[in-house]
Design a protein around this motif. Structure first.
Motif, short mmCIF file in Angstrom:
data_model
loop_
_atom_site.label_atom_id
_atom_site.label_comp_id
_atom_site.label_asym_id
_atom_site.label_seq_id
_atom_site.Cartn_x
_atom_site.Cartn_y
_atom_site.Cartn_z
N GLY A 294 -19.49 -18.66 -7.14
CA GLY A 294 -20.04 -17.68 -6.24
C GLY A 294 -19.91 -17.68 -4.82
O GLY A 294 -20.05 -17.04 -3.84
N LEU A 295 -19.30 -19.07 -4.27
CA LEU A 295 -19.06 -19.34 -2.90
C LEU A 295 -17.76 -18.61 -2.49
O LEU A 295 -17.19 -18.16 -3.18
CB LEU A 295 -18.87 -20.90 -2.72
N SER A 296 -17.71 -18.58 -1.02
CA SER A 296 -16.64 -17.46 -0.74
C SER A 296 -15.15 -18.32 -0.39
O SER A 296 -14.14 -17.85 -0.28
CB SER A 296 -16.83 -17.30 0.98
N ASP A 297 -15.10 -19.63 -1.08
CA ASP A 297 -13.93 -20.23 -1.18
C ASP A 297 -13.13 -19.65 -1.86
O ASP A 297 -13.29 -19.46 -3.31
CB ASP A 297 -14.07 -21.66 -1.56
N PRO A 298 -11.88 -19.29 -1.51
CA PRO A 298 -10.82 -18.24 -2.43
C PRO A 298 -10.21 -19.10 -3.53
O PRO A 298 -9.63 -18.70 -4.52
CB PRO A 298 -9.60 -17.84 -1.48
N PHE A 299 -10.32 -20.54 -3.28
CA PHE A 299 -9.74 -21.57 -4.43
C PHE A 299 -10.68 -21.86 -5.58
O PHE A 299 -10.10 -22.26 -6.68
CB PHE A 299 -9.31 -22.71 -3.79
N LEU A 300 -11.97 -21.40 -5.37
CA LEU A 300 -12.86 -21.87 -6.49
C LEU A 300 -12.75 -21.17 -7.75
O LEU A 300 -12.87 -21.70 -8.84
CB LEU A 300 -14.34 -21.63 -5.89
N LYS A 301 -12.23 -19.85 -7.56
CA LYS A 301 -11.93 -19.25 -8.95
C LYS A 301 -10.81 -19.88 -9.85
O LYS A 301 -11.15 -20.07 -10.95
CB LYS A 301 -11.60 -17.73 -8.49
N GLU A 302 -9.79 -20.25 -9.17
CA GLU A 302 -8.78 -20.82 -9.84
C GLU A 302 -9.26 -22.23 -10.50
O GLU A 302 -8.88 -23.07 -11.38
CB GLU A 302 -7.53 -21.13 -9.14
N LEU A 303 -10.00 -22.93 -9.58
CA LEU A 303 -10.74 -24.34 -9.95
C LEU A 303 -11.32 -24.08 -11.25
O LEU A 303 -11.16 -24.81 -12.23
CB LEU A 303 -11.19 -24.92 -8.86
N TRP A 304 -12.00 -23.29 -11.22
CA TRP A 304 -13.07 -23.04 -12.39
C TRP A 304 -12.27 -22.63 -13.40
O TRP A 304 -12.60 -23.31 -14.66
CB TRP A 304 -14.00 -21.86 -11.80
#
Length: 801
Positions: A294-304
């Motif tokens: 849910g954070l604004s970090d654009p890389f978190l989606k790929e990490l998850w």
């Protein structure tokens, strides 16, 4: 991330493509930078009333995207560079990165226009230490020079002289291999092969490389690869089930979890390599796991999606992510904080910049390091000013480690030696088994008891040599057309030794020494001469003494019976002189036994020559007397007046004097001298001690004169052999001279063909044989009559026919 391979056919317009793979380690490094910045901003003593900011960009592990991101940062145009003002003050005054050497070189060269300093946490190429080319480049990663020195030291200590090299096709690989080769120069380590992993990881090329590794006799393989290169290589190694190699890893992949997956344990167990010092950063694990999609970090989606293997996008096939999944510490590459090495370098890079800014803030007006004592502008940080203070930083990190940059912008060199152990669960455990430091004199320590070696060797150090070390007693002979580590072992020549394993050449033994049967030790040469301790010397001494004793007994017998007709009829004076000369002949044999000395060499040949001439002169005189006596019985002849006792003495004296003169000239001009001669026979090398004749001419005259008198005596005795028996010694003299001449004729070839002391023994035997022949042939019949048949020792009997 990993960039896609570009299309280079230039048949269509370039389209920006997204990265292919999510790189969890790289994202962890980004989070550590953020963690360090927040830790510094929350600190009340490091930079109070000053807030650090940051700007992050994805390089996609490619030079082009890295340069694009860097230019965007320093120009203030993070997305587009079209309206950038190259002359303006950049938005970002210092860059932390890049991880890859090749990208760091590209960025450092380009940002030199803007005077932007860089602090890299992973680029280790020694080329970046060149301050003429990269004056504003700093790093918290140790230069590859120290790593190459550590690898060379490991190879040398383990005795691995035949190794294979595998490197990446980039500046890190090329530079690292070159430094390793330079570090190995002058040692006995040779390179069996050098293979290069292509940038695109071509399967055909990698298969060929692995085939070369598999076929090579080199059991040790040294690599200069980053993690992705190593993974591409070892996927094929595992596929081919290669389990007999000892892998030497660089710091770039020795603790890389993607390489050490369980399926690789059989092939890579026992891998040993060097890693920067490990650290434990308090609070980092919790910081890494607090993120959520849910954070604004654009890389978190790929990490998850990478960590949980699901999809956050609606309508995608497969498992959907709820977003409420929990990241656990150590459950993924991203949250693994057990091996914080390069991660710690990122941490130190941020703190180095913070301490440089702290020193800038502490500048007192008028005492600054710039023109006219100016202090730096802390309102708008200038890159060159930050670079100046970076060169001067000297601080201790929160983990109590001292940190500074040397004149090349490099940190102190310090490595842990990492060994891969297989746990009971079949996973790889990174065990620290030693350390290497090169900041203040190189120190290398490894706990051999803790090391598990690769290739199935267990705790036994594997052997990787082209040729087995040459054992003592042999030397190396390099095989034509092959490296110096490939050689044959040739035995040392006689008289040479090698007492160490792996000797390059044999050492000649000192004088009077010789090599043993194994050519490993120089032993004193056996000194050989006919001594009184030898069995042969004892026998000949006894024969000489017995002959002298018999001669003395005969002399005593004749002296006691000197008034008897038999003794008087044979000219007792000449008989006594003959017995004396025979005794000298027997005794001179003793002079030939024992160690040759200068006086003894002269005595033995002189005594031999004179005593035998005296002996033969006496026989010649008696033969002449017999002939003249019977010739005088003819009517009208009175020759006896020429062969009376006085004339006999003169004749014997003249004959003997000639030999004395010959011996005198011989001893004066070129006397016999003791010499040493080296020979090798069936019993090994020997030093033969002997008496050299000195002048061959003198020795020939001595023997020739004896032979001349013997021949004359034999001829005259032969002519008188038919005279009346009772008054005639001619037959006895003839027989004795035949024995004499036979012995000395046989002596010559026997003497020449006999080695060492046996030649002396032959000469003594000839002396004794001829002396015994003269003694028994001439005096034995007379002693028999005198002692056992006294009735025949009368004038009447002697006068009878």
């Amino acid at each position: 991330m990993k960039a896609p391979q570009p299309e280079l056919d230039f048949r269509s317009e370039k389209v920006n493509a997204s990265c292919e793979i999510f790189y969890q380690r790289g994202y962890r490094w980004l989070q550590v930078m953020i963690f360090a910045v927040e830790e510094i901003n929350n600190s009340s003593h490091l930079l109070p009333n000053f807030t650090l900011g940051y700007l992050a960009a994805d390089t996609c592990l490619a030079e082009s995207t890295t340069l694009l991101a860097a230019l965007a940062m320093v120009s203030g145009q993070e997305v587009h560079l079209a309206n950038s003002e190259c002359g303006s003050v950049p938005t970002v005054p210092v860059i932390v990165g890049d991880a890859r050497t090749s990208s760091s070189i590209v960025v450092a060269n380009t940002l030199g226009v803007f005077d932007i300093p860089m602090v890299s946490y992973l680029a280790s190429c020694e080329c970046l230490s060149d301050k003429r080319r990269y004056p504003l480049f700093f790093r918290t990663m140790t230069s590859d020079v120290a790593q190459a020195q550590a690898m060379a030291e490991l190879l040398r200590l383990m005795g691995w002289t035949w190794v294979g090299l595998v490197s990446a096709d980039d500046d890190f690989g090329r530079s690292g291999i070159q430094m390793l080769v330079d570090a190995l120069r002058g040692t006995e380590v040779c390179v069996a092969y050098h293979e290069v992993i292509p940038e695109g990881y071509s399967k055909t090329v990698i298969k060929r490389i692995v085939e070369t590794i598999q076929k090579s006799t080199a059991r040790v393989v040294v690599t200069f690869l980053i993690g992705q290169d190593a993974k591409a290589l070892f996927d094929e190694v595992v596929h081919r089930n290669i389990t007999d190699k000892q892998w030497i890893a660089t710091d770039a992949w020795v603790t890389y979890g993607s390489v050490s997956v369980p399926r690789n344990t059989l092939s890579l167990a026992g891998t040993i390599g060097f890693a920067v010092r490990k650290a434990d950063i308090p609070g980092l694990g919790a910081f890494l796991t607090r993120v959520n999609p849910g954070l604004s970090d654009p890389f978190l989606k790929e990490l998850w999606e990478t960590v949980f293997g699901c999809s956050l996008s609606a309508g995608q096939k497969g498992t959907s992510c709820s977003g409420s999944e929990v990241l656990g510490i150590g459950e993924s590459v991203y949250t693994d904080v057990s091996q914080l090495r390069f991660t710690y370098n990122v941490y130190k890079a941020v703190y180095a910049i913070a301490h440089a800014i702290k020193d800038m803030l502490a500048c007192e007006p008028g005492k600054g390091p710039f023109l006219d004592g100016q202090c730096p502008d802390v309102q708008r940080l200038q890159p060159l000013q930050i670079a100046h203070y970076l060169r001067e930083v000297n601080f201790t990190t929160p983990l109590k480690e001292w940190m500074n940059f040397d004149e090349n912008g490099d940190p102190p060199a310090s490595y842990d030696i990492i060994n891969w152990h297989v746990t009971t669960q079949g996973t790889i455990e990174f065990v620290t088994v030693g350390h290497f430091m090169s900041s203040q004199g190189s120190t290398f320590h490894i706990d051999m008891d803790r090391v598990v070696w690769g290739g199935g060797s267990g705790h036994k150090v594997p052997v990787s040599v082209c040729s087995n070390p040459c054992p003592p007693g042999t030397r190396k002979a390099v095989q034509k057309g092959r490296p110096v580590c490939c050689f044959d072992c040739l035995p040392c020549a006689d008289g040479e030794i090698s007492n160490e394993t792996g000797s390059v050449e044999c050492i000649r033994c000192p004088e009077r020494f010789w090599s043993n049967s194994n050519n490993t030790v120089c032993v004193p040469r056996q000194v050989d001469f006919l001594s009184y301790n030898d069995t042969m010397g004892i026998v000949l001494s006894i024969l000489s003494a017995v002959g002298a004793a018999l001669t003395t007994a005969t002399y005593a017998t004749f002296l006691y019976h000197r008034h008897t007709p038999l003794v008087r009829a044979n000219n007792s004076e000449v008989s006594f002189m003959l017995l004396l000369s025979l005794k000298l002949c027997f005794l001179c044999a003793l002079a030939f036994i024992g160690q040759p000395l200068a006086w003894l060499c002269m005595l033995r040949h002189t005594l031999f020559g004179i005593s035998f001439v005296l002996c033969i002169s006496c026989l010649l005189s008696r033969t002449v007397v017999v002939l003249v006596a019977f010739r005088s019985t003819l009517p009208g002849e009175n020759l006896m007046r020429y062969v009376g006792p006085a004339q006999q003495r003169v004749g014997i004296s003249i004959c003997t004097l000639v030999q004395v003169l010959i011996c005198g000239l011989w001893l004066t001009l070129a006397p016999p001298q003791p010499t040493e001669r080296d020979i090798v026979d069936n019993w090994g090398p020997k030093i033969i001690l002997e008496c050299a004749t000195g002048s061959v001419v003198g020795f020939s005259f001595v023997l020739g004169y004896i032979g001349l008198l013997a021949c004359v005596c034999l001829l005259l005795a032969f002519l008188a052999r038919k005279l009346p028996d009772n008054f005639n010694e001619a037959k006895l003299i003839t027989f004795s001279m035949l024995i004499f001449c036979t012995v000395w004729v046989a002596f010559v070839p026997a003497y020449i063909s006999s080695p060492g002391k046996y030649a002396v023994a032959v000469e003594i035997f000839a002396i004794l044989a001829s002396s015994y022949g003269l003694l028994f042939c001439i005096f034995a019949p007379k002693c028999f009559v005198i002692l056992l048949r006294p009735e025949r020792n009368t004038k009447k009997h002697l006068m009878a026919r």
